[in-house]
Enzyme design. Sequence first.
Site, PDB file in Angstrom:
ATOM      1  N   GLU A  58       2.867 -10.042  -4.845  1.00  0.00           N
ATOM      2  CA  GLU A  58       1.665  -9.660  -5.581  1.00  0.00           C
ATOM      3  C   GLU A  58       1.994  -9.430  -7.053  1.00  0.00           C
ATOM      4  OE1 GLU A  58      -0.111  -6.200  -3.738  1.00  0.00           O
ATOM      5  OE2 GLU A  58       0.807  -6.728  -1.837  1.00  0.00           O
ATOM      6  N   HIS A  65     -10.481   1.143   4.499  1.00  0.00           N
ATOM      7  CA  HIS A  65     -10.281   0.390   3.254  1.00  0.00           C
ATOM      8  C   HIS A  65      -9.960  -1.048   3.647  1.00  0.00           C
ATOM      9  CE1 HIS A  65      -8.856   0.032  -1.002  1.00  0.00           C
ATOM     10  NE2 HIS A  65      -8.288  -1.028  -0.455  1.00  0.00           N
ATOM     11  N   HIS A 124       4.939  -0.472  -1.608  1.00  0.00           N
ATOM     12  CA  HIS A 124       4.217   0.098  -2.751  1.00  0.00           C
ATOM     13  C   HIS A 124       2.900   0.680  -2.276  1.00  0.00           C
ATOM     14  CE1 HIS A 124       2.986  -4.112  -2.416  1.00  0.00           C
ATOM     15  NE2 HIS A 124       1.856  -3.823  -3.035  1.00  0.00           N
ATOM     16  N   HIS A 166       4.933  -6.701  -7.188  1.00  0.00           N
ATOM     17  CA  HIS A 166       5.452  -6.151  -5.937  1.00  0.00           C
ATOM     18  C   HIS A 166       5.782  -7.350  -5.069  1.00  0.00           C
ATOM     19  CE1 HIS A 166       2.707  -2.805  -7.439  1.00  0.00           C
ATOM     20  NE2 HIS A 166       3.944  -2.419  -7.647  1.00  0.00           N
ATOM     21  N   HIS A 192       1.634  -0.045   1.599  1.00  0.00           N
ATOM     22  CA  HIS A 192       1.828  -1.284   2.344  1.00  0.00           C
ATOM     23  C   HIS A 192       3.111  -2.003   1.966  1.00  0.00           C
ATOM     24  CE1 HIS A 192      -0.496  -2.259  -1.287  1.00  0.00           C
ATOM     25  NE2 HIS A 192      -0.104  -3.509  -1.189  1.00  0.00           N
TER      26      HIS A 192
HETATM   27 FE   LIG Z   1      -0.188  -4.492  -2.936  1.00  0.00          FE
END
Ligand SMILES: [Fe+2]
Length: 442
Positions: free
Chosen positions: A347, A298, A377, A371, A341
Site C-alpha cells: 500500500e 469498518h 500497520h 506499508h 492489519h
Molecule cells: Fe493499510
Amino acid sequence: MSQIKYQRGFGNHFTSEAKPDTLPKFGHSPQKVNHGLYAEQLSGTAFTAPRAKNQRAWLYRIRPSVNHEPFRSYEQNRVLGSFHAHSPDIHATPQQLRWDPLVENVGADVDFVDGMVTLAGAGDTQLKNGIAIHTYTASKSMGRRSFYNSDGDLLIVPQRVPLLLRTEFGLLHVPPLHIAVVQRGIKFSVDFDPADSVSASNPAFGYICETFKGHFELPDLGPIGANGLANPEDFETPTALYEDASEDWTVINKFMGRFFCYNQSHSPYDVVAFSGNYIPYRYDLTKFNTIGSISYDHPDPSIFTVLTCPTDTHGTAVCDFVIFPPRWLVADDTFRPPYFHRNCMSEFMGNIVGVYDAKATGFVPGGASLHNMNSAHGPDAETFEKASNAPLKPAKVGEGSMSFMFESAYQLATTKYAIEESGKVQQDYWKAWADLKKNFQG
Ligand SMILES: [Fe+2]
C-alpha cells in the site's frame, strides 16, 4: 479552461473531428483520407485481444508519427523501469515508511519529464508485468517537447498546480483533486497556465502510478448495483484539436526504463480527427460516490476503488487506485478508523490535501507512506485512543481532505532515491505505534 470541450464516458468508442468531413465514411483506412490526411492506428491491446478488452484508436493526422529524425539517448537517470532487489538503484526494506513532502528543490529549468523520479516499483517493463511509483516536480511547461511512454500507462495525480495536458487527442485540464490517465504510446506535453506562475519557487508537484501491464478499468460493482463509486459518465476524454505548425519539436520516449528522444520539424499534435477507445481521460475525484456501512463494522478499503488495473488472477490488481474522500461514518459498536492489519498487498499512499483520518499527525499533503507486503500497520496510538472512546454519533470525517492509495499485489522495491537521496524519510515513523499500551488485565 472552461472553453475546453470534453466527451463523457468510460471506455466508449469515441469519435471527434476538428474539421468537418474528416472521418472516413466507411472503415478506418480508406485509399485516401479526406483533406489529404494520413490514417494511423495506435493499438492498446494485442490485435487479437477479446473484443470486450480490445483497445485501439485511429488518428487522422497531417503527417504520420514516423516522419521524424533518428532516436538518440536522452539524459534522465532518475526513473527506473526494472526493480531487481539487488540492483544498485534499489534499497528494498519491509520497514513501514513515511515521507515528508516530496516536492524537490528544483532549478528554473525542470519540466515534467526531467522532474520525474521513482520511489518504488516491482517487475520489469520488458515482460509488461509490474508497476512503478514516481513523483514529479516541475518548474516550467514542456513547451515544444512531447513525451510518450512505451513502458506502461500513467495515472497522474496532481497535488499542487493544475496541469494542462496537450495530447494527440486534444486538451485535458487536470487540477488537483482530478486525475488523468495517459496510456502507453500516447504523446503528450505537460504545460501550465501562465496565471499559475509555475517557477522554481512555486513548482508543480504530484504523484504518478505507472502500470507495465494492462489498463485501468472500472471495478465491478456486484451487489452494489448499477450505480455508485466512480460513475462512467463522470470520466472525460478530449475532443480533437490540431496544430498545423512547421517548427522544431523534440519528442522524448521512455523505453525499457531509459529515455530516448528524436527531433521533428512539425508539431506532434496534428491529429485532425480520431475514432476509437484508446484515448486519455480525466476524472474529478470529488464526484466519487462513497459507499460504507450503515449498520456495523469498518468495511475493507476496496469500497473506495476508483479504478483497477487487473492482473491475470481474478480480483487481484497490478494497482487499485483508491481514494479517501470526505464521508459520513455512522456504524454502531464499531472502531471506525482503519483497523490494524497486515496485508498480502502493498500500500503506497499519498495525501493531496487535508488531514487523513487514520493518523493524527505526520501524513501531510505532498507526503507519502508505504506499508509493504505483510508489514503491520494501522491507526497511531492517539487515533486509537480517541476512536476507542469516542461517542458513536454520526460523524463526518475527512472534511476538506483527499488522500489516495496505489494498492498493488506486488512486493514494492523502494529506490535508493526514496530511502536515501530524497532525505525525506521520517526516521521516527515507527514511534507512531510505540505508545500503543497493553490494556489487557488478565
Ligand atoms: Fe493499510
